[in-house]
Design an enzyme around this catalytic site. Structure first.
Site, mmCIF file in Angstrom:
data_model
loop_
_atom_site.group_PDB
_atom_site.id
_atom_site.type_symbol
_atom_site.label_atom_id
_atom_site.label_comp_id
_atom_site.label_asym_id
_atom_site.label_seq_id
_atom_site.Cartn_x
_atom_site.Cartn_y
_atom_site.Cartn_z
ATOM 1 N N ASP A 193 -11.672 -21.317 -131.449
ATOM 2 C CA ASP A 193 -10.994 -21.602 -130.187
ATOM 3 C C ASP A 193 -11.384 -20.536 -129.172
ATOM 4 O O ASP A 193 -11.431 -19.344 -129.512
ATOM 5 C CB ASP A 193 -9.481 -21.591 -130.379
ATOM 6 C CG ASP A 193 -9.039 -22.475 -131.537
ATOM 7 O OD1 ASP A 193 -9.030 -23.697 -131.365
ATOM 8 O OD2 ASP A 193 -8.710 -21.920 -132.611
ATOM 9 N N LYS A 244 -9.729 -24.260 -125.046
ATOM 10 C CA LYS A 244 -8.279 -24.341 -124.880
ATOM 11 C C LYS A 244 -7.927 -24.385 -123.394
ATOM 12 O O LYS A 244 -8.458 -23.602 -122.605
ATOM 13 C CB LYS A 244 -7.583 -23.149 -125.532
ATOM 14 C CG LYS A 244 -7.976 -22.892 -126.979
ATOM 15 C CD LYS A 244 -7.656 -24.068 -127.883
ATOM 16 C CE LYS A 244 -6.185 -24.200 -128.157
ATOM 17 N NZ LYS A 244 -5.900 -25.234 -129.192
ATOM 18 N N GLU A 269 -13.812 -25.174 -129.616
ATOM 19 C CA GLU A 269 -12.736 -25.877 -128.920
ATOM 20 C C GLU A 269 -12.320 -25.101 -127.675
ATOM 21 O O GLU A 269 -11.916 -23.930 -127.762
ATOM 22 C CB GLU A 269 -11.525 -26.100 -129.820
ATOM 23 C CG GLU A 269 -10.413 -26.847 -129.093
ATOM 24 C CD GLU A 269 -9.269 -27.263 -129.988
ATOM 25 O OE1 GLU A 269 -8.290 -27.831 -129.457
ATOM 26 O OE2 GLU A 269 -9.338 -27.030 -131.207
ATOM 27 N N HIS A 307 -11.423 -24.162 -140.589
ATOM 28 C CA HIS A 307 -10.471 -24.086 -139.481
ATOM 29 C C HIS A 307 -10.333 -22.655 -138.967
ATOM 30 O O HIS A 307 -10.065 -21.733 -139.728
ATOM 31 C CB HIS A 307 -9.115 -24.605 -139.970
ATOM 32 C CG HIS A 307 -8.068 -24.683 -138.918
ATOM 33 N ND1 HIS A 307 -6.789 -24.207 -139.106
ATOM 34 C CD2 HIS A 307 -8.107 -25.199 -137.663
ATOM 35 C CE1 HIS A 307 -6.077 -24.421 -138.017
ATOM 36 N NE2 HIS A 307 -6.841 -25.016 -137.131
ATOM 37 N N ARG A 308 -10.528 -22.494 -137.658
ATOM 38 C CA ARG A 308 -10.432 -21.184 -136.998
ATOM 39 C C ARG A 308 -11.308 -20.149 -137.706
ATOM 40 O O ARG A 308 -10.901 -19.006 -137.925
ATOM 41 C CB ARG A 308 -8.988 -20.711 -136.918
ATOM 42 C CG ARG A 308 -8.082 -21.657 -136.150
ATOM 43 C CD ARG A 308 -6.663 -21.164 -136.024
ATOM 44 N NE ARG A 308 -5.784 -22.232 -135.552
ATOM 45 C CZ ARG A 308 -4.470 -22.137 -135.422
ATOM 46 N NH1 ARG A 308 -3.873 -20.999 -135.738
ATOM 47 N NH2 ARG A 308 -3.756 -23.154 -134.996
ATOM 48 N N ASP A 333 -8.372 -25.249 -143.847
ATOM 49 C CA ASP A 333 -8.301 -23.810 -144.101
ATOM 50 C C ASP A 333 -8.930 -23.464 -145.445
ATOM 51 O O ASP A 333 -9.101 -22.281 -145.763
ATOM 52 C CB ASP A 333 -6.842 -23.339 -144.087
ATOM 53 C CG ASP A 333 -6.218 -23.419 -142.711
ATOM 54 O OD1 ASP A 333 -6.871 -22.996 -141.741
ATOM 55 O OD2 ASP A 333 -5.078 -23.906 -142.592
ATOM 56 N N HIS A 393 -6.702 -18.623 -130.293
ATOM 57 C CA HIS A 393 -6.037 -19.932 -130.322
ATOM 58 C C HIS A 393 -4.820 -19.958 -129.407
ATOM 59 O O HIS A 393 -4.706 -20.809 -128.527
ATOM 60 C CB HIS A 393 -5.621 -20.289 -131.753
ATOM 61 C CG HIS A 393 -4.917 -21.609 -131.848
ATOM 62 N ND1 HIS A 393 -3.553 -21.750 -131.693
ATOM 63 C CD2 HIS A 393 -5.401 -22.867 -132.071
ATOM 64 C CE1 HIS A 393 -3.228 -23.017 -131.813
ATOM 65 N NE2 HIS A 393 -4.316 -23.719 -132.045
ATOM 66 N N GLU A 426 -14.839 -23.934 -137.081
ATOM 67 C CA GLU A 426 -14.151 -24.290 -135.841
ATOM 68 C C GLU A 426 -13.554 -23.028 -135.231
ATOM 69 O O GLU A 426 -12.906 -22.236 -135.920
ATOM 70 C CB GLU A 426 -13.051 -25.310 -136.128
ATOM 71 C CG GLU A 426 -12.307 -25.817 -134.910
ATOM 72 C CD GLU A 426 -10.981 -25.103 -134.668
ATOM 73 O OE1 GLU A 426 -10.412 -25.272 -133.578
ATOM 74 O OE2 GLU A 426 -10.527 -24.369 -135.574
#
Length: 597
Positions: A381, A455, A453, A352-353, A569, A394, A379
């Site tokens: 953003d 945004k 992703e 995540h991120r 995470d 993000h 992943e």
């Protein structure tokens, strides 16, 4: 004067069966009809799916409001039916008479119809007045499960100050509590409002504070009773799983059984809360009622009614009702039991991120951490700066990450590049920069795949072609997927480069999956996911990604549901759970924690 305990004791079994029957039937209706109604509303309004983007438009649509009003009317009818049944049972107990389950149902129907005929329109206002107080326990309990209602409350909390919302709810509950004191007299004696108000004020004179305090205490004790029973049931269930099932299936078992115990506790909270409140209100009414309570006249019954009133027929009807409800519940349990539906290979892991657990999110250091953790994907953003540069970020505002209170679209890339994205995470990351998408692709080339992703912030109309151009320049098409909560972005991607794999990021799961043709897979918040949704998506040839999971129980549950990818995470923990290398024999307290989550 008969005590509340004597009134409750006389027909306790019949009252218990009535509440059991009513609560199971309403629960089955809600479980069956709730999602279907939302799907039909979405279809009529032209929405394929309910998302945070279209939520306010959906909830304020005239048809949604009209449907909500219709559902509220059904709730009032249900409360009226249940209240009439419970009060009829108390009245018979007061006269030392027995009443059966069919008798309570018949009295509830007759009492409700008589009340509606007496007050053709006012009955709605009367039920609206007492419903908040009588259903308080059910509302509180179900708010933890009804996700659409929870989202609505979150929206209200964002629009209205919390203190103002608390004041409004307190006023509504207090007014409802006062009004509920009049309901036994209204329902049982059908007296006019002026007479009811005068009699109630007279009965409360000199003991107002004590009566109100007792009414509140009854509600608190009823809720405490259900809570204690719920915790005891969970503790016993956890012990049975711990010592009766194999360690490998223990976590999944407590999650499944815990959910059903929670559902049962919700029904119990509604039943105990309403029964306790009405019992207190009835005893208050009985003490102050000036009407002579002679034995109830015998009803004239036809031959058919006399036949069904025989003890054996009453027992048979009661048994048939309970059997039918039990079959309904078993059917629902069978449909919702978690099963390993994937059959598509092992579940993949997405950091995540980047690698936000061990490094500042959406940075090169985070991507390096994801590579080191052997994640399948990282992943990230992406958003657009004032001068059109695509960067990893993000939030729309930079304050949380860098400390600067400014929106990304108000700064040029040169200004953004001067900010420190690492100092707020840990001093060892001092000087970490916000990278561009090009820098991220260069770092990950040949090392890890990316979930990019897009945004949506209302200031990046050209983000889709710009992101695709960068992906194509680095030849990254086969090593990335592009996701977004904005479905129009996915449609743009498919128009410009149909070969790019796209994913629709969802925080809710209401709507028609088959219409989402621009999405190759669904990325869904894990609290909304179950095996039924996964099977539906797989039947359409689409994969399912769950986000964001960081606890073993949640991870195991999603694996058992058959999801294809897990965003986390903690990639190492997910990998261990997938391989069965962590908590092979979880302790009782760990299982209890999973069951109560």
């Amino acid at each position: 004067m008969k005590s509340a305990r004597e009134i409750l004791k006389k027909n306790f079994i019949s009252l218990f069966l009535f509440e059991l029957t009513f609560r199971v039937l309403t629960a089955v209706f809600l479980l069956r009809a709730g999602n279907r109604i939302i799907d039909l509303l979405l279809e009529y309004q032209g929405f394929s799916y309910l998302t945070m983007d279209n939520y306010e438009q959906f909830i304020t649509h005239p048809l949604t409001i009209l449907t909500a009003a219709g559902i509220l009317l059904l709730v009032f009818l249900g409360v009226l039916f249940e209240t009439c049944g419970i009060l009829a049972c108390f009245e018979r107990s007061w006269r030392k008479e027995k009443i059966t389950l069919p008798g309570i149902v018949r009295s509830a129907l007759k009492g409700g119809l008589r009340f509606i005929r007496k007050y053709p329109l006012r009955w709605i206002l009367y039920m609206a007045g007492c419903t908040p107080f009588l259903t308080l326990h059910l509302v509180i309990w179900e708010m933890t499960r009804a996700k659409l209602a929870a989202v609505t409350l979150q929206k209200l909390a964002a629009a209205v100050p919390v203190w103002a919302l608390a004041v409004i709810l307190t006023v509504i509950f207090t007014a409802s509590m006062f009004f509920s004191f009049t309901m036994p007299q209204r329902l049982l004696r059908l007296e006019e409002g002026k007479t009811v108000r005068e009699d109630t004020r007279s009965a409360l004179r000199g003991c107002f504070g004590r009566r109100i305090g007792c009414a509140l205490l009854v509600q608190v004790l009823a809720f405490a009773l259900v809570l204690v029973l719920f915790l005891a049931a969970v503790a016993v269930m956890t012990a049975a799983v711990k010592f009766g099932r194999s360690p490998g299936s223990a976590v999944s078992a407590v999650l499944v059984y815990g959910r059903w115990i929670r559902l049962t506790a919700g029904m119990a909270a509604g039943a105990v809360g309403m029964t306790a409140a009405l019992l207190y209100l009835y005893t208050f009414f009985a003490r102050s009622d000036k009407t002579e309570k002679s034995a109830a006249p015998q009803e004239k019954r036809g031959r058919l009614m006399q036949f069904f009133a025989k003890p054996r027929m009453v027992s048979l009807l009661t048994a048939l009702i309970i059997l039918a409800e039990s079959l309904f519940v078993l059917l629902l349990m069978r449909e919702s039991i978690l099963d390993k539906t994937a059959g598509r290979g092992s579940t993949e892991v997405t950091a995540h991120r980047g690698g936000a657990r061990v490094a500042p999110e959406n940075t090169i250091s985070a991507l390096e951490a994801a590579v080191d953790a052997l994640a399948d994907y990282a992943e990230i953003d992406v958003q657009e700066t004032k001068d059109g540069e695509i960067v990893l970020l993000h939030d729309t505002n930079l304050q949380r990450v860098t400390g600067l209170n400014a929106n990304i679209w108000d700064l040029t890339y040169e200004e953004v590049s001067q900010l420190d994205a690492g100092i707020k995470f840990h001093k060892k990351f001092r000087g970490e920069k916000i990278p561009t998408l090009a820098e991220a692709l260069e770092c990950c080339q040949g090392r890890i795949r990316l979930n990019i992703e897009l945004k949506y912030n209302g200031h990046n109309a050209q983000i889709v072609p710009k992101v695709l151009k960068i992906i194509e320049e680095y030849g990254f098409e086969e090593n990335c997927v592009v996701t977004s909560m904005n479905y129009k972005y996915l449609e743009q991607i498919k128009e410009l480069n149909p070969g790019i794999v796209t994913g629709y990021t969802l925080s809710m799961v209401y709507g028609n999956l088959s219409q989402m043709t621009a999405a190759d897979f669904f990325s869904v918040k894990h609290t909304y996911l179950n095996s039924i949704f996964v099977r539906r998506a797989h039947a359409l040839g689409k994969e399912v990604c769950a986000w964001t999971l960081n606890y073993q129980g949640d991870i195991q549950q999603m694996i058992d549901c058959g999801v294809d990818n897990i965003i986390t995470d903690d990639p190492e923990l997910v990998r261990k759970v997938i391989l069965g290398e962590v908590e092979a024999n979880p302790s009782y307290w760990d299982l209890l924690n999973y069951a109560l989550r």
